[in-house]
Design a protein around this motif. Structure first.
Motif, PDB file in Angstrom:
ATOM      1  N   ASN A 119       0.811  -1.226   0.000  1.00  0.00           N
ATOM      2  CA  ASN A 119       0.000   0.000   0.000  1.00  0.00           C
ATOM      3  C   ASN A 119       0.843   1.274   0.000  1.00  0.00           C
ATOM      4  N   LEU A 162       3.033   2.067   2.334  1.00  0.00           N
ATOM      5  CA  LEU A 162       3.244   2.502   3.715  1.00  0.00           C
ATOM      6  C   LEU A 162       4.476   1.801   4.292  1.00  0.00           C
ATOM      7  N   GLU A 186      -2.398  13.138  19.908  1.00  0.00           N
ATOM      8  CA  GLU A 186      -3.403  12.326  19.221  1.00  0.00           C
ATOM      9  C   GLU A 186      -3.886  11.212  20.161  1.00  0.00           C
ATOM     10  N   VAL A 230      -0.977   1.784  13.714  1.00  0.00           N
ATOM     11  CA  VAL A 230      -1.976   2.399  12.828  1.00  0.00           C
ATOM     12  C   VAL A 230      -1.706   3.898  12.706  1.00  0.00           C
ATOM     13  N   LEU A 231      -1.469   4.568  13.837  1.00  0.00           N
ATOM     14  CA  LEU A 231      -1.202   6.011  13.813  1.00  0.00           C
ATOM     15  C   LEU A 231       0.082   6.318  13.047  1.00  0.00           C
ATOM     16  N   LYS A 288       1.796   4.439  10.847  1.00  0.00           N
ATOM     17  CA  LYS A 288       1.709   4.070   9.425  1.00  0.00           C
ATOM     18  C   LYS A 288       0.948   5.119   8.619  1.00  0.00           C
ATOM     19  N   LYS A 289      -0.057   5.690   9.240  1.00  0.00           N
ATOM     20  CA  LYS A 289      -0.881   6.692   8.568  1.00  0.00           C
ATOM     21  C   LYS A 289      -0.063   7.939   8.207  1.00  0.00           C
ATOM     22  N   HIS A 290       0.927   8.299   9.046  1.00  0.00           N
ATOM     23  CA  HIS A 290       1.614   9.575   8.870  1.00  0.00           C
ATOM     24  C   HIS A 290       3.091   9.486   8.507  1.00  0.00           C
ATOM     25  N   LYS A 317       6.455   8.794   6.497  1.00  0.00           N
ATOM     26  CA  LYS A 317       6.815   8.802   5.082  1.00  0.00           C
ATOM     27  C   LYS A 317       8.300   8.468   4.928  1.00  0.00           C
TER      28      LYS A 317
END
Length: 188
Positions: free
Chosen positions: A18, A20, A99, A165-166, A168-170, A172
């Motif tokens: 994906n 990530l 967060e 999850v947090l 991986k989402k952000h 880079k």
């Protein structure tokens, strides 16, 4: 912020299908998520991820210190060396700091909330060192609870899944633009 990691096998991809960051490059093993070492991207740059402390250098310079701590200048090969077996991921502080995250506690499936906290934790070798930590509602950090044996293996797995999850989402694996800090913003 930038976090470096060791690339053991350059043939293995850093990104998943994906696009990530692979889980093992975020943090591994799961119990290492308590006090995640990063550096503020500015004075500390992409080139600096190649600096590695020797065993002696780690003992002399690897510990946290006060902001105004005076230290000796590290010596090349005695205290540090350069390595090419590292890569990195970057993350925007504003995307993760404070967060809230949740997990279902193994005792009765009670939903618990904890928060991501970015804390300036200067080290003797790196004033620009920051920690990603996880603060629970009782005012204790994950690494404290884990060290005291207050986190079961089941809850460790659930907490680390929420953290992944947090991140991986952000996170880079690409160079991002950053502003250079001016000396008047950090020198006395």
């Amino acid at each position: 912020m930038i976090r470096h990691f060791e690339v053991v096998n350059p043939e293995l991809p850093i990104l998943d299908a994906n696009g990530l960051i692979e889980d093992k490059y975020l943090f591994s093993p799961s119990d290492k998520l308590g006090d995640m070492s990063t550096s503020l991207l500015s004075i500390f740059t992409y080139v600096d991820i190649s600096v590695a402390l020797t065993k002696w250098g780690g003992k002399e310079f690897g510990m946290y210190c006060d902001n105004d701590f005076s230290t000796l200048i590290p010596r090349y090969l005695d205290h540090f060396y350069f390595t090419n077996d590292r890569d990195f991921w970057c993350i925007n502080i504003g995307m993760i700091n404070d967060e809230p995250l949740t997990y279902l506690h193994t005792d009765g499936d009670i939903e618990n909330t904890f928060h991501c906290k970015i804390i300036h934790t200067p080290a003797k070798w790196n004033f620009w060192h920051f920690s990603i930590r996880w603060l629970f509602n009782d005012g204790r950090y994950f690494f404290e609870l884990h060290k005291d044996g207050k986190v079961s293996k089941g809850n460790l797995k659930r907490i680390s899944n929420s953290v992944r999850v947090l991140l991986k989402k952000h996170a880079k694996n690409e160079k991002v633009d950053f502003k250079l800090l001016l000396e008047e913003n950090y020198l006395k």
